[in-house]
Enzyme design. Structure first.
Site, short mmCIF file in Angstrom:
data_model
loop_
_atom_site.label_atom_id
_atom_site.label_comp_id
_atom_site.label_asym_id
_atom_site.label_seq_id
_atom_site.Cartn_x
_atom_site.Cartn_y
_atom_site.Cartn_z
N LYS A 1 0.85 -1.19 0.00
CA LYS A 1 0.00 0.00 0.00
C LYS A 1 0.89 1.24 0.00
CE LYS A 1 -3.84 -2.64 1.69
NZ LYS A 1 -4.65 -3.16 2.81
N ARG B 1 -13.87 5.57 -2.23
CA ARG B 1 -12.72 5.77 -1.34
C ARG B 1 -11.57 6.40 -2.13
NH1 ARG B 1 -9.65 0.85 1.61
NH2 ARG B 1 -9.16 0.44 -0.56
C1 LIG Z 1 -5.14 -4.55 2.76
C2 LIG Z 1 -5.39 -5.14 4.08
C3 LIG Z 1 -5.17 -6.50 4.31
C4 LIG Z 1 -4.77 -7.41 3.18
O1 LIG Z 1 -4.29 -8.62 3.57
P1 LIG Z 1 -3.55 -9.59 2.54
O2 LIG Z 1 -3.25 -10.77 3.33
O3 LIG Z 1 -2.35 -8.84 2.05
O4 LIG Z 1 -4.47 -9.83 1.39
C5 LIG Z 1 -5.35 -6.98 5.61
N1 LIG Z 1 -5.74 -6.17 6.61
C6 LIG Z 1 -5.99 -4.86 6.39
C7 LIG Z 1 -6.41 -3.99 7.53
C8 LIG Z 1 -5.83 -4.31 5.13
O5 LIG Z 1 -6.09 -3.02 4.91
#
Ligand SMILES: *Cc1c(COP(=O)(O)O)cnc(C)c1O
Length: 424
Positions: free
Chosen positions: A235, A384
């Site tokens: 991200k 968003r």
């Molecule tokens: C993006 C996100 C994930 C994603 O988890 P992955 O295992 O990488 O798919 C998990 N928790 C939060 C809070 C997120 O924003």
């Protein structure tokens, strides 16, 4: 809050005063007219990654072959973990890069429950990322349905969690409190210190998911005495699609913790090839199997500009951006039936905002298909918008809001079906 105005000249003025403006040049921007409001879901690619990956493929994988493991690959999870520690407020030896966020949550939540087997409550909230809730449900089932998951709801229109309910839900029978620090929909940010203390007062452990905070919001894991944390690197940290995630285990509890998955990378001496498992010291015990080295290398290179910019300056710009976006929402979009779905107080807000509209989904489609704007949509009605402070400009925010306004004023969304695509 700054006294903003709605002119494009004013946006250009904000860009001229932006101390981070030059970092944009370090990113691949192949289409300058694309307004990318999704750096909170998949960060842009740093140009240096292209060259680094060419070398990784041709020289390291192609020529070094297995010798690569002795030329820096093996240490990559810990080495990159230490780089990330700088934006997480973590002293050495507590952060490691491994697996995915979902899997890291599984490992650390299991470790927390195993530390306090007599306690049977897990506290989370409805603001948490669904994967986190699913993982917890799966854990409870695998442990024989002896635990109860308590999900705290909202105190308002899905913007702020019910903090009073959270406080009263945490009791002496609570083993674990786990929350997303910056919530994925409204962008609400929990007071890490306060909530961590709240959990500790009742003897519960806390596990923070930092996916939407890491790289945008200064986090002080050590100072707040956090037990456990996890988060994504693809991200705001610009690690690349599916880049390996990180996990943090506080030194104070490391030696008591145990991973539920005893892989050989988490073994104390993997190359002894002993037949019995003994955990590696520190956070290494939460490694599982062979790290995806090309993704690791992309991550290690991709985060460099962000680390160089520094989390304090990033946060300052992020606040200015989300304040400015809130102002444009009020000025231009509120008259078009939009409402702000995020906290107005910047101290309680991460680096994205949600703007709500009954036609949110179709507006999102029209923006992507014909306006060259990329936000994302989160049900039921949230458009968003992520503001990655490292490479987004104020003029782009202005332009993006202008295009949103056009889509609604000209009813461009009406030709799209309300039937949702797989990825929204
Ligand atoms: C993006 C996100 C994930 C994603 O988890 P992955 O295992 O990488 O798919 C998990 N928790 C939060 C809070 C997120 O924003």
């Amino acid at each position: 809050m700054t006294n903003f105005t709605t002119t494009l000249e004013y946006a250009h003025q904000l860009d001229q005063q932006d101390p981070l403006a030059s970092y944009r040049n370090q990113f691949l921007i192949s289409d300058p007219s694309l307004i990318y409001f999704d750096g909170n879901s998949l960060g842009r690619m740093s140009k240096s990654v292209v060259e680094r990956m060419q070398k990784a493929i041709a020289k390291e994988w192609g020529a070094d072959l297995i010798r690569g493991w002795n030329k820096g690959w093996w240490e990559a999870p810990a080495r990159i973990g230490e780089m990330l520690a700088a934006v997480l407020g973590a002293a050495e030896g507590q952060v490691i890069v491994s697996d995915q966020t979902s899997l890291n949550l599984y490992k650390l939540a299991m470790a927390a429950l195993t530390l306090q087997p007599e306690k049977k409550r897990i506290i989370t909230d409805t603001f948490n990322f669904p994967s986190d809730l699913y993982i917890l449900q799966g854990i409870v089932k695998s442990l024989g349905n002896q635990h109860e998951i308590v999900r705290i709801g909202a105190q308002d229109n899905d913007i702020t969690p019910d903090l009073a309910a959270l406080e009263s839900a945490i009791d002496e029978n609570t083993a674990l409190v786990t929350l997303s620090h910056t919530t994925f929909k409204s962008g609400y940010v929990y007071d890490m210190q306060k909530i961590t203390e709240m959990a500790h007062r009742k003897g519960a452990l806390i596990l923070w998911d930092l996916s939407h905070s890491a790289g945008a919001y200064p986090v002080e894991l050590d100072k707040c005495n956090v037990d456990l944390a996890i988060g994504c690197t693809y991200k705001y940290l610009n690690g690349g699609p599916g880049a390996p995630a990180f996990l943090y285990v506080n030194k104070k509890i490391q030696e008591k913790t145990s991973s539920p998955i005893w892989g050989w990378w988490g073994q104390s001496n993997p190359f002894d090839f002993g037949l019995e498992y003994t955990p590696a010291p520190g956070p290494h015990r939460f490694l599982t199997g062979t790290a995806p080295m090309l993704s690791m290398i992309a991550l290690e290179t991709g985060i460099v500009p962000l680390l160089d910019a520094g989390i304090t300056r990033l946060r300052e710009k992020s606040i200015l951006m989300t304040d400015y976006a809130s102002f444009l929402t009020d000025s231009w979009l509120a008259p078009l039936s939009f409402s702000l779905g995020s906290p107005r107080d910047s101290a309680k807000r991460g680096s994205h905002i949600s703007i709500r509209h009954p036609e949110g989904y179709r507006i999102n489609r029209a923006l992507i298909e014909e306006m060259n704007v990329i936000p994302d949509f989160r049900a039921p009605d949230n458009l968003r918008l992520g503001f990655a402070p490292l490479y987004l400009s104020f003029a782009e925010i202005w332009e993006g809001f202008d295009r949103i306004k056009q889509v609604v004023q000209q009813k461009k969304y009406e030709k799209y079906s309300a039937q949702k695509l797989v990825v929204t």
